[in-house]
Design a protein around this motif. Structure first.
Motif, PDB file in Angstrom:
ATOM      1  N   LYS A 221       0.830  -1.210   0.000  1.00 28.39           N
ATOM      2  CA  LYS A 221       0.000   0.000   0.000  1.00 28.39           C
ATOM      3  C   LYS A 221       0.863   1.258   0.000  1.00 28.39           C
ATOM      4  N   GLU A 222       1.912   1.272   0.851  1.00 27.32           N
ATOM      5  CA  GLU A 222       2.809   2.431   0.920  1.00 27.32           C
ATOM      6  C   GLU A 222       3.521   2.655  -0.414  1.00 27.32           C
ATOM      7  N   LEU A 223       3.996   1.565  -1.039  1.00 25.02           N
ATOM      8  CA  LEU A 223       4.706   1.684  -2.315  1.00 25.02           C
ATOM      9  C   LEU A 223       3.786   2.197  -3.419  1.00 25.02           C
ATOM     10  N   ASN A 224       2.546   1.725  -3.430  1.00 25.82           N
ATOM     11  CA  ASN A 224       1.605   2.141  -4.476  1.00 25.82           C
ATOM     12  C   ASN A 224       1.117   3.575  -4.291  1.00 25.82           C
ATOM     13  N   GLN A 225       0.892   3.964  -3.028  1.00 27.32           N
ATOM     14  CA  GLN A 225       0.327   5.291  -2.764  1.00 27.32           C
ATOM     15  C   GLN A 225       1.394   6.386  -2.638  1.00 27.32           C
ATOM     16  N   LYS A 226       2.530   6.071  -2.026  1.00 26.49           N
ATOM     17  CA  LYS A 226       3.553   7.080  -1.747  1.00 26.49           C
ATOM     18  C   LYS A 226       4.838   6.884  -2.544  1.00 26.49           C
ATOM     19  N   GLY A 227       4.986   5.720  -3.152  1.00 26.78           N
ATOM     20  CA  GLY A 227       6.197   5.451  -3.914  1.00 26.78           C
ATOM     21  C   GLY A 227       7.352   4.955  -3.070  1.00 26.78           C
ATOM     22  N   LYS A 228       7.149   4.882  -1.763  1.00 29.32           N
ATOM     23  CA  LYS A 228       8.186   4.329  -0.887  1.00 29.32           C
ATOM     24  C   LYS A 228       7.570   3.845   0.424  1.00 29.32           C
ATOM     25  N   ALA A 229       8.292   2.943   1.067  1.00 31.92           N
ATOM     26  CA  ALA A 229       7.869   2.420   2.370  1.00 31.92           C
ATOM     27  C   ALA A 229       9.065   2.468   3.317  1.00 31.92           C
ATOM     28  N   ILE A 230       8.837   2.993   4.512  1.00 32.32           N
ATOM     29  CA  ILE A 230       9.902   3.098   5.512  1.00 32.32           C
ATOM     30  C   ILE A 230       9.793   1.924   6.469  1.00 32.32           C
ATOM     31  N   LEU A 231      10.922   1.206   6.627  1.00 29.72           N
ATOM     32  CA  LEU A 231      10.940   0.046   7.517  1.00 29.72           C
ATOM     33  C   LEU A 231      12.050   0.200   8.545  1.00 29.72           C
ATOM     34  N   TYR A 232      11.825  -0.370   9.710  1.00 26.55           N
ATOM     35  CA  TYR A 232      12.816  -0.344  10.790  1.00 26.55           C
ATOM     36  C   TYR A 232      13.287  -1.771  10.993  1.00 26.55           C
ATOM     37  N   ILE A 233      14.379  -2.087  10.338  1.00 21.88           N
ATOM     38  CA  ILE A 233      14.921  -3.441  10.318  1.00 21.88           C
ATOM     39  C   ILE A 233      16.093  -3.502  11.283  1.00 21.88           C
ATOM     40  N   ASN A 234      16.031  -4.413  12.220  1.00 21.51           N
ATOM     41  CA  ASN A 234      17.051  -4.479  13.266  1.00 21.51           C
ATOM     42  C   ASN A 234      18.266  -5.297  12.845  1.00 21.51           C
ATOM     43  N   PHE A 235      19.445  -4.694  13.095  1.00 18.08           N
ATOM     44  CA  PHE A 235      20.727  -5.336  12.844  1.00 18.08           C
ATOM     45  C   PHE A 235      21.493  -5.431  14.160  1.00 18.08           C
ATOM     46  N   ASP A 236      22.503  -6.290  14.189  1.00 17.14           N
ATOM     47  CA  ASP A 236      23.412  -6.294  15.329  1.00 17.14           C
ATOM     48  C   ASP A 236      24.072  -4.926  15.435  1.00 17.14           C
ATOM     49  N   THR A 254       9.481  -9.652   1.084  1.00 20.99           N
ATOM     50  CA  THR A 254       9.450 -10.708   0.073  1.00 20.99           C
ATOM     51  C   THR A 254       8.016 -11.008  -0.350  1.00 20.99           C
ATOM     52  N   LYS A 255       7.105 -11.109   0.606  1.00 20.90           N
ATOM     53  CA  LYS A 255       5.701 -11.367   0.297  1.00 20.90           C
ATOM     54  C   LYS A 255       5.124 -10.259  -0.582  1.00 20.90           C
ATOM     55  N   ALA A 256       5.460  -9.003  -0.224  1.00 19.97           N
ATOM     56  CA  ALA A 256       4.941  -7.869  -0.989  1.00 19.97           C
ATOM     57  C   ALA A 256       5.462  -7.890  -2.422  1.00 19.97           C
ATOM     58  N   LEU A 257       6.740  -8.216  -2.607  1.00 18.59           N
ATOM     59  CA  LEU A 257       7.330  -8.239  -3.951  1.00 18.59           C
ATOM     60  C   LEU A 257       6.806  -9.417  -4.770  1.00 18.59           C
ATOM     61  N   LYS A 258       6.589 -10.552  -4.137  1.00 18.27           N
ATOM     62  CA  LYS A 258       6.047 -11.703  -4.858  1.00 18.27           C
ATOM     63  C   LYS A 258       4.591 -11.482  -5.255  1.00 18.27           C
ATOM     64  N   ALA A 259       3.886 -10.642  -4.478  1.00 23.71           N
ATOM     65  CA  ALA A 259       2.489 -10.332  -4.813  1.00 23.71           C
ATOM     66  C   ALA A 259       2.395  -9.374  -5.997  1.00 23.71           C
ATOM     67  N   SER A 260       3.485  -8.664  -6.309  1.00 28.88           N
ATOM     68  CA  SER A 260       3.533  -7.733  -7.451  1.00 28.88           C
ATOM     69  C   SER A 260       4.782  -8.045  -8.270  1.00 28.88           C
ATOM     70  N   PRO A 261       4.714  -9.070  -9.146  1.00 30.07           N
ATOM     71  CA  PRO A 261       5.899  -9.548  -9.857  1.00 30.07           C
ATOM     72  C   PRO A 261       6.602  -8.495 -10.708  1.00 30.07           C
ATOM     73  N   GLY A 262       5.869  -7.476 -11.169  1.00 31.15           N
ATOM     74  CA  GLY A 262       6.486  -6.461 -12.021  1.00 31.15           C
ATOM     75  C   GLY A 262       7.109  -5.308 -11.243  1.00 31.15           C
ATOM     76  N   LEU A 263       7.001  -5.333  -9.925  1.00 30.20           N
ATOM     77  CA  LEU A 263       7.490  -4.229  -9.086  1.00 30.20           C
ATOM     78  C   LEU A 263       9.002  -4.299  -8.903  1.00 30.20           C
TER      79      LEU A 263
END
Length: 336
Positions: A221-236, A254-263
């Motif tokens: 939804k964020e990618l389609n409406q705003k063109g970007k999605a902000i995520l907080y991914i934890n690293f060591d 991964t789920k989001a990208l597989k749901a939109s193969p052309g993205l």
């Protein structure tokens, strides 16, 4: 002189010498007798630098304290500006001559006199010394830091310059702790000069995460409406190795990208401003690449992805607080 008189004179000299020598020994013993002082053993050790600070050496205070920040200002004194108060932040406190980072709820301010020309540094210092000790607190440091120590820690203290900031080489800093039975220890440090004082109060408290992970449908939804999605991914810490919950976030992407193969998306990494720019830039590049590699490993075609890092140069929140820093440590997916 007859023999009897001579022997009497020698005996008198020996007696006088013995008495005099005994008197000197008694005086020396009296001078070496320890003097009673009001300073506690913990304070004495810390101020003399005879041992490193150990929280277990500090007695627990069961005194009832009021609401944070626990102490009023002394009579006749006021804050120069509105005090800096945050629910969670990191402040450096002078302990063993080192500026030590502590985290929790903070209050700090510059303190001045209400009536002009009525400022007294001894009054300011003694007021807090007695109030803190009455609350069961102990002084654990009284001194200044070196230029080398300032250079070491100041890059990590982005708040320096705002009201109540303590930790400069010319300051004589007094640091206290009020140890509590169930955690939430209270640290207080103060300093001053002939014109004003500064006061910092921190109650230790663990960080509470308020950022939630976006699910696959929200990412789409964020990618389609705003063109970007902000995520907080934890690293060591200071590494590009994904933590378990970071791997969960990659699974949602991964789920989001597989749901939109052309993205197709760019994976952009960002950091807060802790540390130097060159290190942050490389760290952000490495983290973005780690996300890209994890996506490829999960079945996403590499031709759909690119990665780049921008370090701390594009913050979206104030780096002066830990909450702001947490928001700036992010990964953005940008739709191509």
């Amino acid at each position: 002189m007859n023999i009897r008189s001579l022997l009497f004179g020698i005996s008198a000299l020996i007696f006088a010498y013995a008495c005099n020598n005994e008197g000197k020994q008694q005086a020396a013993t009296a001078d070496s007798t320890p003097k009673t002082d009001v300073v506690t053993p913990t304070e004495e050790k810390q101020e003399k630098g005879t041992t490193a600070f150990n929280i277990n050496d500090v007695p627990v205070s069961e005194k009832e304290l009021g609401p944070f920040p626990f102490f009023t200002l002394p009579e006749g004194l006021t804050t120069m500006n509105k005090p800096v108060e945050r629910k969670f932040d990191r402040l450096f406190f002078a302990i063993d001559g080192k500026m030590t980072p502590l985290e929790g709820r903070i209050w700090k301010s510059n303190v001045v006199e209400i009536k002009q020309n009525d400022w007294s540094l001894p009054f300011f210092e003694k007021s807090y010394d007695e109030a803190i000790k009455a609350a069961g607190g102990v002084k654990i440091f009284d001194g200044s830091i070196t230029q080398e120590e300032y250079d070491r820690y100041s890059q990590g203290a982005s708040y320096l310059g705002e009201d109540g900031s303590i930790g400069y080489t010319e300051e004589n800093i007094k640091t206290y702790i009020i140890r509590r039975a169930n955690g939430g220890d209270i640290y207080i440090q103060l300093t001053g000069n002939s014109a004003q004082g500064k006061l910092d109060i921190l109650q230790q408290e663990g960080f509470k995460q308020t950022i939630t992970m976006l699910k696959a449908d929200e990412i789409s939804k964020e990618l389609n409406q705003k063109g970007k999605a902000i995520l907080y991914i934890n690293f060591d810490t200071d590494k590009s190795t994904l933590k378990p919950d970071g791997k969960d976030a990659v699974a949602e992407i991964t789920k989001a990208l597989k749901a939109s193969p052309g993205l197709k998306v760019a994976v952009n990494g960002y950091t807060d401003n802790t540390g130097n720019d060159a290190h942050n830039l490389q760290l952000s590049k490495d983290r973005a690449k780690a996300v890209l590699d994890a996506l490829v490993s999960s079945g996403i075609d590499k031709s759909r992805l690119s990665s780049e890092g921008f370090g701390s140069l594009q913050p979206i929140a104030d780096n002066s607080s830990e909450e702001g820093k947490a928001k700036n440590r992010r990964v953005e997916l940008v739709k191509k």
